[in-house]
Design an enzyme around this catalytic site. Structure first.
Site, PDB file in Angstrom:
ATOM      1  N   ASN A 103       0.861  -1.193   0.000  1.00 19.68           N
ATOM      2  CA  ASN A 103       0.000   0.000   0.000  1.00 19.68           C
ATOM      3  C   ASN A 103       0.892   1.236   0.000  1.00 19.68           C
ATOM      4  O   ASN A 103       2.021   1.198   0.493  1.00 19.68           O
ATOM      5  CB  ASN A 103      -0.870   0.001   1.267  1.00 19.68           C
ATOM      6  CG  ASN A 103      -1.801   1.200   1.339  1.00 19.68           C
ATOM      7  OD1 ASN A 103      -2.503   1.514   0.370  1.00 19.68           O
ATOM      8  ND2 ASN A 103      -1.824   1.876   2.477  1.00 19.68           N
ATOM      9  N   HIS A 105       0.860   5.149   1.438  1.00 16.07           N
ATOM     10  CA  HIS A 105       0.155   6.060   2.339  1.00 16.07           C
ATOM     11  C   HIS A 105       0.804   7.443   2.221  1.00 16.07           C
ATOM     12  O   HIS A 105       2.033   7.549   2.230  1.00 16.07           O
ATOM     13  CB  HIS A 105       0.246   5.547   3.782  1.00 16.07           C
ATOM     14  CG  HIS A 105      -0.565   6.370   4.723  1.00 16.07           C
ATOM     15  ND1 HIS A 105      -1.928   6.205   4.875  1.00 16.07           N
ATOM     16  CD2 HIS A 105      -0.227   7.414   5.528  1.00 16.07           C
ATOM     17  CE1 HIS A 105      -2.382   7.094   5.739  1.00 16.07           C
ATOM     18  NE2 HIS A 105      -1.370   7.838   6.158  1.00 16.07           N
ATOM     19  N   GLU A 175       4.828  10.504  -4.788  1.00 12.81           N
ATOM     20  CA  GLU A 175       4.253   9.186  -5.071  1.00 12.81           C
ATOM     21  C   GLU A 175       4.521   8.790  -6.518  1.00 12.81           C
ATOM     22  O   GLU A 175       4.945   7.673  -6.813  1.00 12.81           O
ATOM     23  CB  GLU A 175       2.747   9.191  -4.803  1.00 12.81           C
ATOM     24  CG  GLU A 175       2.413   9.426  -3.349  1.00 12.81           C
ATOM     25  CD  GLU A 175       0.936   9.300  -3.054  1.00 12.81           C
ATOM     26  OE1 GLU A 175       0.136   9.028  -3.954  1.00 12.81           O
ATOM     27  OE2 GLU A 175       0.578   9.473  -1.876  1.00 12.81           O
TER      28      GLU A 175
HETATM   29  C1  GRF Z   1      -2.733   8.838  -2.913  1.00 16.25           C
HETATM   30  O1  GRF Z   1      -2.398  10.011  -2.240  1.00 16.25           O
HETATM   31  C2  GRF Z   1      -2.364   7.663  -2.063  1.00 16.25           C
HETATM   32  O2  GRF Z   1      -1.291   7.882  -1.218  1.00 16.25           O
HETATM   33  C3  GRF Z   1      -3.565   7.426  -1.224  1.00 16.25           C
HETATM   34  O3  GRF Z   1      -4.650   7.761  -2.055  1.00 16.25           O
HETATM   35  C4  GRF Z   1      -4.226   8.691  -3.045  1.00 16.25           C
HETATM   36  C5  GRF Z   1      -4.640   8.131  -4.366  1.00 16.25           C
HETATM   37  O4  GRF Z   1      -4.476   9.048  -5.425  1.00 16.25           O
HETATM   38  N1  GRF Z   1      -3.557   6.102  -0.690  1.00 16.25           N
HETATM   39  P1  GRF Z   1      -4.710   8.536  -6.903  1.00 16.25           P
HETATM   40  O5  GRF Z   1      -6.111   7.934  -6.946  1.00 16.25           O
HETATM   41  O6  GRF Z   1      -3.665   7.514  -7.187  1.00 16.25           O
HETATM   42  O7  GRF Z   1      -4.605   9.724  -7.795  1.00 16.25           O
END
Ligand code: GRF
Length: 193
Positions: A103, A105, A175
């Site tokens: 996952n 976060h 991310e």
């Molecule tokens: C991301 O910030 C992730 O960390 C969290 O949910 C968000 C998802 O964004 N778990 P996306 O749907 O990938 O644009």
């Protein structure tokens, strides 16, 4: 043989899209299906455009994991990537895929994790606490949701004037930069103890 990934996502899916694109050119793995709990999730349209199969499962189907396990078996799934998936993963799925569910976060766990800490709530709490850094955590999924082994963290500075929206943008950029590579190294076994 390339390993086969299922991506679970509930919303926008920018990470899912990023992962699908990354693994098109990978010798390690490929993203073969996107599974969402919402039939209107934006991620489904993006994944279909990229030629990736999509499935929708209801909350009830998720809690009775037999259907889900059958679906994953039908796609010969080796690894599960949660990318903005908002429902709890049932224990039986965690048992069946022990050590093979990851996952992301949007904070530096264990800070700002746990119940209620998802999406903008995380960034609002970070700003309210006056934090000067935030970041991302990629971790294995166990029954205690945000507490599995941490594979990777990266940080970003928070300016005094940053709003939760600003922090969210900075964290999302992190991310996008790191998540696919971390998943690839994990599947390749580079994170094994
Ligand atoms: C991301 O910030 C992730 O960390 C969290 O949910 C968000 C998802 O964004 N778990 P996306 O749907 O990938 O644009």
């Amino acid at each position: 043989m390339r390993k086969r990934i299922a991506i679970f996502a509930s919303g926008r899916g920018s990470n899912a899209v990023n992962i699908i694109r990354h693994f098109r050119c990978s010798s390690v793995a490929e993203a073969v299906v996107v599974i969402s709990n919402r039939h209107d999730a934006e991620v489904l349209g993006h994944a279909r455009e990229l030629g990736v199969e999509c499935r929708v499962i209801s909350r009830d189907e998720l809690s009775d994991a037999r259907n889900l396990l059958a679906m994953l078996n039908a796609f010969h799934i080796d690894y599960i990537v949660l990318a903005g998936f908002l429902l709890r993963i049932p224990a039986c799925l965690i048992d069946s895929y022990e050590g093979r569910i990851v996952n992301i976060h949007p904070s530096l766990l264990p800070r700002f994790g746990g119940k209620g800490m998802y999406g903008r709530h995380v960034h609002e709490a970070v700003v309210a606490a006056g934090e000067r850094i935030s970041g991302i955590t990629v971790h294995l999924v166990t029954e205690r949701f945000d507490e599995g082994r941490i594979l990777f963290q990266a940080t970003v500075d928070i300016d005094k004037t940053d709003t939760p929206h600003d922090v969210a943008s900075k964290v999302l950029a992190l991310e996008h930069r790191h998540f696919p590579e971390v998943v690839e190294r994990w599947i390749a076994g580079e994170h094994d103890a």
